[in-house]
Design a protein around this motif. Structure first.
Motif, PDB file in Angstrom:
ATOM      1  N   PHE A  28       0.845  -1.176   0.000  1.00  0.00           N
ATOM      2  CA  PHE A  28       0.000   0.000   0.000  1.00  0.00           C
ATOM      3  C   PHE A  28       0.882   1.227   0.000  1.00  0.00           C
ATOM      4  CE2 PHE A  28      -3.774   2.369   0.658  1.00  0.00           C
ATOM      5  CZ  PHE A  28      -3.470   3.394   1.535  1.00  0.00           C
ATOM      6  N   ASP A  30       0.882   5.013   0.040  1.00  0.00           N
ATOM      7  CA  ASP A  30       0.138   6.246   0.194  1.00  0.00           C
ATOM      8  C   ASP A  30       0.987   7.343   0.819  1.00  0.00           C
ATOM      9  OD1 ASP A  30      -2.626   7.334  -0.082  1.00  0.00           O
ATOM     10  OD2 ASP A  30      -2.428   7.664   2.075  1.00  0.00           O
ATOM     11  N   THR A  31       2.272   7.025   1.093  1.00  0.00           N
ATOM     12  CA  THR A  31       3.121   7.934   1.837  1.00  0.00           C
ATOM     13  C   THR A  31       3.286   9.257   1.125  1.00  0.00           C
ATOM     14  OG1 THR A  31       4.302   6.048   2.734  1.00  0.00           O
ATOM     15  CG2 THR A  31       5.364   8.187   2.935  1.00  0.00           C
ATOM     16  N   GLU A  33       1.346  10.833  -0.959  1.00  0.00           N
ATOM     17  CA  GLU A  33       0.141  11.634  -0.862  1.00  0.00           C
ATOM     18  C   GLU A  33       0.003  12.265   0.514  1.00  0.00           C
ATOM     19  OE1 GLU A  33      -3.396   9.619  -2.116  1.00  0.00           O
ATOM     20  OE2 GLU A  33      -4.654  10.819  -0.797  1.00  0.00           O
ATOM     21  N   GLN A  34       0.354  11.492   1.560  1.00  0.00           N
ATOM     22  CA  GLN A  34       0.284  12.017   2.912  1.00  0.00           C
ATOM     23  C   GLN A  34       1.258  13.170   3.099  1.00  0.00           C
ATOM     24  OE1 GLN A  34       1.144   8.607   5.239  1.00  0.00           O
ATOM     25  NE2 GLN A  34      -0.588   7.463   4.409  1.00  0.00           N
ATOM     26  N   TYR A 116      -8.293  -2.888   5.798  1.00  0.00           N
ATOM     27  CA  TYR A 116      -7.342  -2.326   4.820  1.00  0.00           C
ATOM     28  C   TYR A 116      -6.650  -3.373   3.968  1.00  0.00           C
ATOM     29  CZ  TYR A 116      -3.697  -3.615   8.254  1.00  0.00           C
ATOM     30  OH  TYR A 116      -2.868  -4.301   9.115  1.00  0.00           O
ATOM     31  N   GLN A 119      -6.174  -3.292   0.205  1.00  0.00           N
ATOM     32  CA  GLN A 119      -5.258  -2.323  -0.368  1.00  0.00           C
ATOM     33  C   GLN A 119      -3.819  -2.845  -0.421  1.00  0.00           C
ATOM     34  OE1 GLN A 119      -5.848   1.766   1.114  1.00  0.00           O
ATOM     35  NE2 GLN A 119      -7.541   0.958   2.340  1.00  0.00           N
ATOM     36  N   GLN A 314      -6.278   8.019   8.875  1.00  0.00           N
ATOM     37  CA  GLN A 314      -6.448   6.626   8.464  1.00  0.00           C
ATOM     38  C   GLN A 314      -5.436   6.184   7.413  1.00  0.00           C
ATOM     39  OE1 GLN A 314     -10.391   5.080   6.869  1.00  0.00           O
ATOM     40  NE2 GLN A 314     -10.576   4.767   9.078  1.00  0.00           N
ATOM     41  N   ASP A 315      -5.182   7.029   6.420  1.00  0.00           N
ATOM     42  CA  ASP A 315      -4.228   6.650   5.379  1.00  0.00           C
ATOM     43  C   ASP A 315      -2.841   6.418   5.966  1.00  0.00           C
ATOM     44  OD1 ASP A 315      -6.194   6.796   3.488  1.00  0.00           O
ATOM     45  OD2 ASP A 315      -5.562   8.718   2.649  1.00  0.00           O
ATOM     46  N   VAL A 318      -2.775   3.132   7.970  1.00  0.00           N
ATOM     47  CA  VAL A 318      -2.616   1.966   7.104  1.00  0.00           C
ATOM     48  C   VAL A 318      -1.178   1.861   6.620  1.00  0.00           C
ATOM     49  CG1 VAL A 318      -3.313   0.917   4.913  1.00  0.00           C
ATOM     50  CG2 VAL A 318      -5.032   1.942   6.409  1.00  0.00           C
ATOM     51  N   ASP A 319      -0.590   2.990   6.291  1.00  0.00           N
ATOM     52  CA  ASP A 319       0.799   3.004   5.831  1.00  0.00           C
ATOM     53  C   ASP A 319       1.738   2.453   6.903  1.00  0.00           C
ATOM     54  OD1 ASP A 319       2.600   3.757   3.669  1.00  0.00           O
ATOM     55  OD2 ASP A 319       3.368   5.282   5.039  1.00  0.00           O
TER      56      ASP A 319
END
Length: 412
Positions: A28, A30-31, A33-34, A116, A119, A314-315, A318-319
């Motif tokens: 997953f 998403d780092t 984007e965070q 999660y 993902q 949340q993102d 999950v990361d």
């Protein structure tokens, strides 16, 4: 002391750590984007077996912080279940937390978990039955961070003194009963086993039985398979060649084994660290649990890294969870805490360092996870209390009463 079921962590040693340079969790990503929207501040609640585990987790979290730009406050729970309940009740749960497989259904049913796993692009690397342990009503909620299984530990000196060889290592129930009788003396019992479902349940699995059907929707306690398992245990308990820890004035099977009161015991890989610390002179061999009428069987004990449904980040949560269950971080964490890696791809490296632990790893292929149904815990505690009198009790009545109670608990 009570038997360390080790549903939160185990103490021993494992494989050498791999580099964290390329760790990116389970797929997953998403780092970036965070980071574009600013760093996140996370809380992570863990249950720890001691300083070694706490330091190991903190080291991996530090590496995650450096790579992601997020910050993580690692909190060590004194009572994980209680503190989680308080956090959810107060509307302020930790973003990421350890979750025992036996608590998955209750938390999922309450709506406390964010699923999660869909993902994650390499979920197939995890042992399927461990992923199943964190699946409720067809939803996979979280990734198993590690696991433990039960095996049969044999005291080498007692084995040799009884004139037994490697050829006599038991592979069936009949052979286990025979060698237990041979090993039983005036001061030593052949097999000492814990008196709860977390040990005796393995015999139910080996007989082909369990508490629930495959999808967890139907109670299956009162079955011929489970009856055969309890009757087998009852016969050997009555004969004196099997006993519970209390029967030899011990707190758990590892203590009975370490003090020489048991020639064999059934425990998980956590016993490795316990024996090294408390009974370093005891030489022993670990073999798979003997097969029963239903084939091979053992139990697994595992925690996942769960993400709160109400997490404000949340993102990032999950990361963090996928990072810590990535191959590199998992290798480092299992090295420092002694739990087994839940990724199949790490098994060979683990066994290269510790080939004597093959029985624990091998059990992952067929291990049964805990009962996964909301409201079942009190029923199972009652079942445990009835097992104490199994030697002279009525196994059929134990199963019938548990069947009735479990049906009421799960509604079917």
């Amino acid at each position: 002391m009570r038997s360390p079921i080790r549903r939160s962590a185990q103490a021993a040693v494992a494989v050498a750590a791999l580099s964290l340079a390329t760790a990116c969790g389970g797929g997953f990503d998403d780092t970036a984007e965070q980071q574009e929207s600013g760093s996140a501040s996370l809380t992570m609640l863990i249950a720890s077996s001691g300083d070694a585990e706490t330091e190991a987790v903190q080291t991996q979290v530090d590496a995650y912080e450096q790579e992601s730009g997020n910050t993580v406050d690692v909190q060590v729970a004194a009572d994980l279940s209680q503190e989680l309940a308080q956090g959810f009740a107060g509307g302020n749960p930790p973003d990421v937390f350890y979750l025992d497989a036996s608590r998955l259904a209750d938390q999922a049913d309450a709506g406390n978990l964010f699923p999660y796993v869909d993902q994650v692009d390499d979920v197939d690397d995890f042992y399927p039955n461990l992923v199943d342990a964190f699946t409720y009503q067809d939803t996979q909620y979280c990734l198993p961070k590690d696991f433990s299984t039960l095996a049969l530990e044999i005291n080498d000196a007692a084995w040799a003194a009884a004139g037994l060889t490697e050829a006599d290592y038991p592979t069936t129930w009949e052979e286990l009963a025979t060698v237990a009788q041979t090993l039983t003396t005036g001061t030593q019992t052949g097999l000492v086993i814990g008196d709860t479902r977390d040990r005796i349940g393995a015999f139910m699995v080996e007989a082909g039985g369990w508490f629930l059907n495959g999808d967890g929707t139907e109670a299956t306690v009162d079955s011929p398979e489970n009856l055969e398992a309890l009757q087998y245990l009852q016969t050997n308990l009555a004969a004196g060649s099997f006993t519970y820890p209390s029967g030899v004035d011990a707190g758990w099977g590892g203590e009975a084994f370490g003090t020489g009161k048991a020639a064999m015991t059934i425990e998980g890989n956590w016993i490795v660290g316990a024996l090294a610390n408390d009974y370093p002179d005891v030489g022993y061999t670990v073999v798979p649990l003997p097969e029963g009428p239903g084939g091979p069987g053992t139990l697994s004990f595992t925690n996942c890294l769960a993400v709160a449904a109400d997490s404000d980040a949340q993102d990032a949560a999950v990361d963090l969870a996928t990072y810590l269950t990535g191959a590199d971080a998992m290798t480092a964490l299992t090295q420092d805490t002694g739990v087994l890696p839940s990724r199949q791809s790490l098994a060979d490296a683990y066994l290269q360092q510790f080939p004597e632990r093959e029985a624990y790893i091998a059990g992952a292929e067929y291990a049964q996870g805990p009962v996964n149904a909301p409201g079942a815990e009190q029923v199972l505690l009652d079942f445990d209390s009835q097992l104490g009198g199994l030697a002279t009790g009525d196994p059929q009545r134990v199963l019938e009463s548990t069947q009735t109670n479990l049906e009421q608990a799960i509604g079917g």
